[in-house]
Structures are given as structure tokens and as C-alpha cells.
Design an enzyme around this catalytic site. Structure first.
Site, PDB file in Angstrom:
ATOM      1  N   HIS A 201       0.811  -1.224   0.000  1.00  0.00           N
ATOM      2  CA  HIS A 201       0.000   0.000   0.000  1.00  0.00           C
ATOM      3  C   HIS A 201       0.840   1.268   0.000  1.00  0.00           C
ATOM      4  CE1 HIS A 201       0.047   1.534   4.284  1.00  0.00           C
ATOM      5  NE2 HIS A 201       0.594   0.349   4.463  1.00  0.00           N
ATOM      6  N   THR A 237      -3.730 -19.509   2.928  1.00  0.00           N
ATOM      7  CA  THR A 237      -4.101 -19.421   1.521  1.00  0.00           C
ATOM      8  C   THR A 237      -3.661 -18.085   0.943  1.00  0.00           C
ATOM      9  OG1 THR A 237      -6.009 -20.841   1.875  1.00  0.00           O
ATOM     10  CG2 THR A 237      -6.027 -19.484  -0.105  1.00  0.00           C
ATOM     11  N   CYS A 325       1.429   5.798  11.888  1.00  0.00           N
ATOM     12  CA  CYS A 325       1.209   4.699  12.828  1.00  0.00           C
ATOM     13  C   CYS A 325       1.173   5.184  14.271  1.00  0.00           C
ATOM     14  CB  CYS A 325       2.307   3.641  12.670  1.00  0.00           C
ATOM     15  SG  CYS A 325       2.284   2.845  11.052  1.00  0.00           S
TER      16      CYS A 325
END
Length: 382
Positions: A201, A237, A325
Site C-alpha cells: 500500500h 491461503t 502509525c
């Protein structure tokens, strides 16, 4: 709207989103399934891995898909500790690392590991001599970011790599989350780097995508155990549409990298040269080649950083208080504290972070808005 917060996140590119949607709708089989539908998904995933490897001149087996930068950093730090603790429990990192490196090392201290945090100079840069002096017989990992996410300092990765050539058993990890598309791949992928972490991102790929470069032959214990995906190093997965879209995002960024770096540097310099004229402005980022072209950190001393951010937001310009953050925690910036910046300056710090879509016209608009806002702030300060 002017978006100057690209180090926090970037907008998914239209072409990348198209790829994600197409794969999600047409090739949604599990890559681990034995039938043809699973085989089709597996082949597409491996094509994405090969494309990324080709762009960085590494082997496809050295690219391991993850969910992003925080997972990647945690994996390398803790995975090294798990894999090499019988050889030693000493880790070297810096005092300006992202929390995704610093917090895992702090966790390991509670488990008996010893961590050395290297100091930085007034530009937020380590001295390679300090690193060499800190190496011990029980050192198992050196972790140093390529580009500081708060002020844009480029760390001397190549010099550190040269030192570590004399210590082949020490893992060398580079947090390269802020480095993609900034013209410094030669440093990130120097011969001695064993691991490098990336987050999708940050370069127009979907959130929840990322990868770690894991040099062949280096042992790293998995943090996620399960079905054995990603060579048994990262079970779960695979995010096939996300990983394929991320590969396309990297291709697009690399194609336009040279022009983007020049444009971002020009925008940064335009703003830098303008705001440095004001009495109450303190600039923490340099404009030379020792700093990344896309990050500019400054303070209007006497005005809290969040006040500055919201003032610009009211004018349609989006910036941030250093790292996204930690921006909502109202904490003094970690990097600035490590640089011994006075608290009154650090709490006033804000960050502009540019992307390949930004323009010089936006820089001019920012400067005009800055003039207007500064005039109001000056009355309060004085």
C-alpha cells in the site's frame, strides 16, 4: 484536494484495481488445489512472483508474499531469533526504526535477548563505526531501515553491508517499506542484504499485500505455521488477486521511477526553500541526496503538530504528524527524540510525503496556503 501523505498510504492505481478485480472474479481458485482451477491460480501467482524477482534482479524463490510491512518486519526479527537463538541472543538495530521493528525487539528482550540500539546524528543517520563496535560473538541479527519514515534519512546500507561481509553468519535485514520507487534499489539489494521488507500500500497496491526478500540459503523460522504455503515460510491461503495486483503496481512504479524521483525532489525543494525563510520554522529533513526525495519534515515551533495538520486539512491539503502509525497517540516523534530534538520542536513536527502523482503546481498552492496559515499562527506564538 492535495494529498501529501503518501508515506502513510497511497491510492490504489486504477490499473492495479482493475487487475485485482479481474483476478478476484475470474481466477478465484485456491493455488494449493490440485484441480485445473487451482493450477491456474497457482500459475498466475508464480508469474507475479517472477515479475517482482525480475524487477529486483533476484530469484523468484527469494520472494515470499506477506500481508505487508509490519508482518514482514516481525517475521524477520522474530524468525531470526527463533532460528538462531542457539548461536546467540544479541540483536543490533537503530534508535530510529519503525515500531514494526522496535516493538518485536522489545518483546524479545523479555525472552532473554539483548538488543543494542545504535544512536544517530543530527540528521537521523547512524555511524557505521558504531555498528562495527557493537558487533559481538553472539550477534545474530542487524536490522536497519533503508529510508526513515519520519524525516526521510537514507541510512548507509551499503557501508553496513561492507562491514558485515566479515561476519557472514549475522543476518542483515533492511526495512525497505519507504524505499520502493525512490531510486535506491542498488542499496537495498546490495550483495550482503539477507532480508528486505516491502508493503504494497506504499506504492499503489491494495492494503494487506507485501513481500519479503529472503536470500537463498538464509534460515528463517516461520511465524505462521499451517498448510505450508510460500515454501513453508508463510502458511495461509495466498492472496492471489492482491499479490498479482501488487506485482503490476511495482511494474508501473518502476516504469516511471526516474521521472517521479526528479519531480518529487523538485516539489520538495520548492517547499523547503519557501518555508525555511520563516522565523518559527524548523526543518528536520535535508534537501540533499542523503535524504529520500519524497519526505519533508518540519515544525512551526510553538504550534502543536496536530493543530497544523488540521489547519491544512481545512484548506484541502492533507499532511500528517510524522508517522501515521503513531500520529493518533499524541507522542513525541521517536526519530526526533533519538536525534535529541527539543520536545517543544518535536511536538510541533509535521510531515509532507510526496507521491508520483503530485505536481509543482500543488507545491505552489501549498506555499500560498502556508503563508496564510503561518500569519495566523505567528499571532498566537508571539
Amino acid at each position: 484536494m492535495i494529498y501529501f501523505d503518501n508515506s502513510a498510504t497511497t491510492q490504489v492505481a486504477p490499473e492495479v484495481l482493475q487487475t485485482y478485480n479481474t483476478v478476484s472474479q475470474k481466477i478465484w481458485g485456491n493455488p494449493s488445489s490440485l484441480h485445473n482451477f487451482g493450477e491456474e491460480a497457482w500459475n498466475l501467482l508464480e508469474q507475479a512472483r517472477q515479475q517482482i524477482a525480475n524487477l529486483f534482479h533476484v530469484n523468484p524463490g527469494e520472494i515470499i508474499f506477506t500481508s505487508g510491512g509490519s508482518e514482514g518486519d516481525n517475521w524477520v526479527v522474530k524468525g531470526t531469533a527463533m532460528a538462531k537463538q542457539r548461536f546467540g541472543k544479541h540483536i543490533i538495530t537503530t534508535s530510529v526504526e519503525h515500531a514494526a521493528v522496535r516493538n518485536p525487539t522489545e518483546q524479545l528482550k523479555e525472552l532473554g535477548f539483548d538488543v543494542t540500539y545504535l544512536p544517530v546524528d543530527k540528521e537521523g543517520r547512524i555511524n557505521p563505526a558504531d555498528l562495527k563496535a557493537a558487533i559481538r560473538p553472539d550477534t545474530i541479527l542487524v536490522s536497519i531501515m533503508a529510508v526513515n519514515n519520519e524525516i526521510g534519512t537514507i541510512q548507509p546500507i551499503k557501508e553496513v553491508g561492507e562491514i558485515l561481509k566479515d561476519y557472514p553468519n549475522i543476518h542483515f535485514h533492511v526495512d525497505a517499506v519507504q524505499a520502493i520507487g525512490k531510486g535506491i534499489d542498488d542499496a537495498v539489494f546490495s550483495d550482503r542484504v539477507d532480508f528486505a521488507t516491502f508493503s504494497g500500500h506504499k506504492f499503489h497496491a491494495p492494503r494487506g499485500t507485501g513481500f519479503v526478500y529472503v536470500k537463498a540459503g538464509r534460515k528463517l523460522a516461520p511465524l505462521v505455521a499451517g498448510g505450508g504455503q510460500e515454501r513453508g515460510l508463510r502458511s495461509g491461503t495466498e492472496n492471489t488477486p492482491g499479490d498479482v495486483a501488487m506485482a503490476r503496481a511495482i511494474r508501473l512504479v518502476k516504469e516511471g521511477e526516474a521521472d517521479a524521483v526528479k519531480r518529487e525532489q523538485a516539489i520538495k525543494e520548492r517547499i523547503y526553500d519557501h518555508i525555511k525563510q520563516f522565523d518559527h520554522v524548523k526543518i528536520f529533513s535535508g534537501r540533499d541526496q542523503g535524504f529520500a526525495p519524497h519526505i519533508l519534515c518540519f515544525a512551526i515551533v510553538g504550534v502543536r503538530g496536530e493543530t497544523i495538520v488540521h489547519a491544512f486539512e481545512d484548506q484541502g491539503i492533507y499532511i500528517s504528524t510524522t508517522s501515521a502509525c503513531s500520529s493518533k497517540k499524541h507522542a513525541e516523534a521517536g526519530t526526533l527524540a533519538a536525534m535529541k530534538v527539543p520536545e517543544n520542536e518535536a511536538t510541533s513536527a509535521v510531515r509532507i510525503s510526496l507521491g508520483d502523482q503530485n505536481t509543482l503546481e500543488e507545491a505552489e498552492q501549498f506555499n500560498k496556503t502556508f503563508d496564510k496559515l503561518y500569519a495566523g499562527f505567528k499571532k498566537i506564538i508571539e
